[in-house]
Design a protein around this motif. Sequence first.
Motif, short mmCIF file in Angstrom:
data_model
loop_
_atom_site.label_atom_id
_atom_site.label_comp_id
_atom_site.label_asym_id
_atom_site.label_seq_id
_atom_site.Cartn_x
_atom_site.Cartn_y
_atom_site.Cartn_z
N PRO A 177 5.26 -3.78 6.86
CA PRO A 177 6.32 -2.90 6.35
C PRO A 177 6.11 -1.47 6.87
N GLN A 178 7.21 -0.76 7.07
CA GLN A 178 7.12 0.56 7.69
C GLN A 178 6.17 1.48 6.93
N ASP B 17 3.10 3.51 8.47
CA ASP B 17 2.99 4.97 8.41
C ASP B 17 1.66 5.39 7.79
N GLY B 18 1.28 4.68 6.74
CA GLY B 18 0.04 5.01 6.05
C GLY B 18 -1.17 4.85 6.96
N ILE B 19 -1.19 3.77 7.72
CA ILE B 19 -2.31 3.54 8.65
C ILE B 19 -2.31 4.62 9.73
N ALA C 20 -4.00 4.17 16.11
CA ALA C 20 -4.10 2.78 15.65
C ALA C 20 -2.86 1.99 16.05
N ALA C 21 -3.06 0.71 16.36
CA ALA C 21 -1.92 -0.20 16.41
C ALA C 21 -1.63 -0.57 14.95
N THR C 22 -0.36 -0.52 14.57
CA THR C 22 -0.06 -0.67 13.14
C THR C 22 0.90 -1.81 12.85
N GLU D 270 -12.04 0.38 5.29
CA GLU D 270 -11.89 -0.06 3.91
C GLU D 270 -10.50 0.28 3.38
N ARG D 271 -10.05 1.50 3.65
CA ARG D 271 -8.73 1.89 3.16
C ARG D 271 -7.61 1.11 3.83
N ALA D 272 -7.79 0.81 5.12
CA ALA D 272 -6.74 0.04 5.82
C ALA D 272 -6.58 -1.33 5.17
#
Lengths: 702, 702
Positions: free
Chosen positions: A342-343, A347-349, A356-358, A376-378
């Motif tokens: 999802p967008q 965006d968050g990543i 980063a490839a997202t 960890e957050r990803a």
Amino acid sequence: MQADLLDPSSLAPLFRPASIAVIGASTDPGKHGTIPLVHMKTSGFKGPLYPINPRATAVQGIQAFPRLLAVPGPVDLAIIAVPEAQVPHAMRDCAQKGVRAVVLFTSGFAEIGEAGARAQEEVKAIARAGGMRLLGPNCMGLINFANGLVATFHTAFGPGLAPKGRIGLITQSGAFGGLAYQVAQDRALAYSLILTTGNEGDVDVADGIAYLADDPETAVIMLYVEGCRDGRKLALALARARARRKPVICLKVGRTEAGIAAVASHTAALAGADAIFDAVFRQHGVYRCASMEEFFEIGYAASQVSEPPSGPRVGLITVSGGVGVLMADAAAARGLEVTPAPQQLQDGIRAMVPFAATRNPIDVTGQIVSDMGILERAIEMTLAAGFYEAVACFVGSIGRSPVNGPRFMEAFPRLRRRFPETLLAVTCYYTPQFRAALDQAGCLVFDEPTHALRAIAALTQFRRAFDAIPAAPAPLPAREKLPTAPCDEATALAILARAGLPVVPHRLVRSPAEAAAAAETLGLPAALKIVSPDITHKTELGGVALGLATPEAVRRAFDEVTARVREAAPQAALAGCLVAPMVTGGVEAILGTQWDPVFGPVVMLGLGGVFVEALNDVTFRLAPFYEAEARRMIAELRALPVLQGARGRPPADLAALARALAQLSRFAAAQGPALRSLDINPFLVLPQGRGALALDAVLLPA
Amino acid sequence: MQADLLDPSSLAPLFRPASIAVIGASTDPGKHGTIPLVHMKTSGFKGPLYPINPRATAVQGIQAFPRLLAVPGPVDLAIIAVPEAQVPHAMRDCAQKGVRAVVLFTSGFAEIGEAGARAQEEVKAIARAGGMRLLGPNCMGLINFANGLVATFHTAFGPGLAPKGRIGLITQSGAFGGLAYQVAQDRALAYSLILTTGNEGDVDVADGIAYLADDPETAVIMLYVEGCRDGRKLALALARARARRKPVICLKVGRTEAGIAAVASHTAALAGADAIFDAVFRQHGVYRCASMEEFFEIGYAASQVSEPPSGPRVGLITVSGGVGVLMADAAAARGLEVTPAPQQLQDGIRAMVPFAATRNPIDVTGQIVSDMGILERAIEMTLAAGFYEAVACFVGSIGRSPVNGPRFMEAFPRLRRRFPETLLAVTCYYTPQFRAALDQAGCLVFDEPTHALRAIAALTQFRRAFDAIPAAPAPLPAREKLPTAPCDEATALAILARAGLPVVPHRLVRSPAEAAAAAETLGLPAALKIVSPDITHKTELGGVALGLATPEAVRRAFDEVTARVREAAPQAALAGCLVAPMVTGGVEAILGTQWDPVFGPVVMLGLGGVFVEALNDVTFRLAPFYEAEARRMIAELRALPVLQGARGRPPADLAALARALAQLSRFAAAQGPALRSLDINPFLVLPQGRGALALDAVLLPA
């Protein structure tokens, strides 16, 4: 097929005996009859044990009895480990004593040939007459981890027994059972029960499955199978396991000629065509493996989750772009959906890692080397998005890192607890401690990224199979009065029509004039074929005329065809000719049923044409089944694109094809062994909405 | 394609520099420019190292210089780790200093888009003008285990360097290189060289292969590939490796749409259709893997043997009958031959173990529990028989047994030394010590029985490919003067005929009378087709008449066909009609060539008919090739049984088909990019001995 064999309550004395006698217990601790007693001294079995030995007063410190009949209390289960010649005597003692189940280790029965097979029949007869269930002969027995029953002479199981798990394992090879136990020590694999069936004098793999399907200690069933004698029973047992939503994982060997030859030289003759086994497995949602590592890894994955993922969407997170690509390939190749993230997640990543490839895979790149919090957050963000049914992470060698290992040993279990709805699979190089921490938390752990996707796909397949369980077995029509000898095409088509299958309009005619009139009524151009119970290959004998455009042409064709066949097959009884309108367009399929000695009525589907026949693009199902199963069968054809309208052709009427397959399956099931085989070739599947038609059929009664 | 790119001598300064400067070396030991210096303090690199840093006088205890031009001695190799904006300046310094090779770590070039691509072109131009080979940008550099060159910032490679091995690894993913190094620590895998190619501004995978093909330190080449820009160069490099009899093992990702999308989001655009890659790998004997574990395990197996087995016969020995069956299945499924053991061997085994299966697999059964000598002697007898090219043993958990482990740690190496001609693969559960002892002796060790057979099959395939190396590249005919615009069928057939392909006899006619006369000369019944450079789909426009039995019918057909096409396509220029005899029988194939932007001229083969087209049963090869390669191509068709005469049909003339494919490949190669595509459909393969004929062709010039 005896339906009562699937009542597993009669197996209770075998798996949960209150008391056990061992006939052939010896003071030598290495003997087959002693090993169970050695094992059970430490395995936690609670009931009384009675060693039977004509000379010793005690075996392994347990009071022994000279004969079974000398045992004071009741005996539920007897383990027999005496030489082959003494077995009938021991069995008769058991019957007299009121024993309810026997585990018979002794070899030298059906596996050694004709004489052994006769001896086995005698033993079976004693068991049957005495109302005793019999495991073996020539088996390594069983282990029930729930009650400490170790009725085996395999030395792998001692001393002490591994903790109880959720996997019930049934194997036709005793040595394989020992291996499976040893392999489990390296992985988070644990068994509720291990059953080796040996020569299957009575209790067979199907009995074991039926028992495990109802066993509250067992959540996953694993099978090692070389063949079977009663395929219907096996199918019923698999259906029961599926109804209880228990994944079944199977290693069925003997796929190739070399493998089948090896089976024959290794066990008492077991049978069943591999292609039909394969069909039965697909029909009942069984996952079939091609290697031991796959077998144990899918078993592990199934036993780790309480409910398989409800959909095919998988999110991929990687610390190596290259491995991300490999994971995407592996996921797609196994039918998982690598849906773009999802967008908001993307965006968050990107806010964390600009390069980063997202999209999916999410590649957090080498950035994490300087800040492990990013990884960890990803993962957390991806789980929190709630978009994927499963998330697979490749985290390199973090599981071995002295610095980051402990961090993720804590992080993964925490994430798992926080997002219990999403399957979390972690691939990395790890220490045993790291792996144990994640396993404990219900993560799936792998050391090969493609295996993580393989396991997720397998679990997703189980869920799909569980959610597609038919409410009840397909109802059968009344039995048809089949001819007792080979019948002609007209008779076969008439039977098909009565069975509810769509059949080309046709008429049996006995003269040129009748033929011409029939063709005018049914529609021109017409086809005309000789009708004779003695002739199967009409075309080869000149018995077919196609594309007859006028009544006159039909009239002429009647005489010509009759004359040609009279000359080519003077002995054949001729019933006349069959006239039908020419039907064109559509896709030619082949539908068939046959009575299989192991599996009973089997339905076959293939597409017509020499190419596909040469490619062996056919698929099978046990009859009867519903249309939904017929649709899955159709979807298995490699030539499916042809039916779906490849290369500008109209899509074919798949609904009509599925209807016909289901109808045919019920017809075949109702007839039972009275119907040897029925071939509908061609079965013309017309363009969507226009139905389908049987154009020709050959029916062979038993 | 530049053939001189395959002269690997220009790469010597990159792989074997006498001296190295690091531009961007820093006093911070964690920086990319410092890590190589940290590594090389302990890696054994012998030449001078020159850290370049405008402020520091020393880096890692090594004297630093403010600018490259301040370095006193010559510099062979420069490692550049400065921010992107400073790269051109650093490169110019290198050129001025006479540096011969550059490793450019810096990111921010083609992988980030248009602007980065322009910056990369500038850097390449400086390298080219300065006569410098360039590795990168955006790469993790390389490690040469032979001379201690550690020109990488990947942290996995320190401290200390693993011992030198025989495997050269080339990877387009830097992170994958680090993983590969770590994985090797768990297995008997050791590298001679690891090369990461990043954006491939200059040095690419093909350069690396060509270098390793000639590198005496390297016996096996492993590749991680996502795509390539010059497929011909890759093919040339693979051909060179094969000529040197060095096995090439490849993990090519981006097989599926999901995988290809992932590649695109992860690296600078790389290209090449996966099916063509697959063809190139098969053409050059490359083993393609589907997982990391397969990649490393086949690499391991290849590096363990000095010469792959010369034939496909495999002897199987097992302590579990069930695993024996699994091994037989796995062997047969991968094309190995599970040939029955010679009678003398079977008798010898049976003399030891009366109930053993002796045919192959040889199952020594549970007997060995009481006498391990039986297992050892069975293996020895099988090796001594000298009948099998490879022997695979499954020995259960012997490799962990405190009693039997030491015995077999001695026995397997001894047997290996005594029978060096036979490949000996052992599958068991083992301790690291057990595995090391067997690896040391040149046994192959596995923990999964099917993987042992997979590896043996891979090695056998390498040998087959090595033994089938053509003496020289296929010679090319002279270049044909191709039309410059789309041409009609008559022209296309004429060009094919001149190229030496068998073409149906035909005549271009311009009147009904000419048509009838031509048909009488060429043979009746005849086919007649409209000829127009503007019409590709003749049938759809009514431009074809078939089965014309008489001159009169031909005459009429000329008028009818012409009239129909005039009406349907009034704009089309009509050159007349083509008359040819009807040819029947045989199998319809499709032959094609196309100019691929990555791989150049590619030849395609498929069988005709809607089913096979829908099944996508086609296979490819890079042109040109010999008939032997064409035969391998034919053997890859799933529909091969159709050509071999399935279902009572006569076998087709495979020799004629192979000849035509080879001829077509040479024709396509000679034309180069001037020939966009050529489709021969149908190409009729007649029954054996009767040849083959092109019936129709469409040729598109560039």
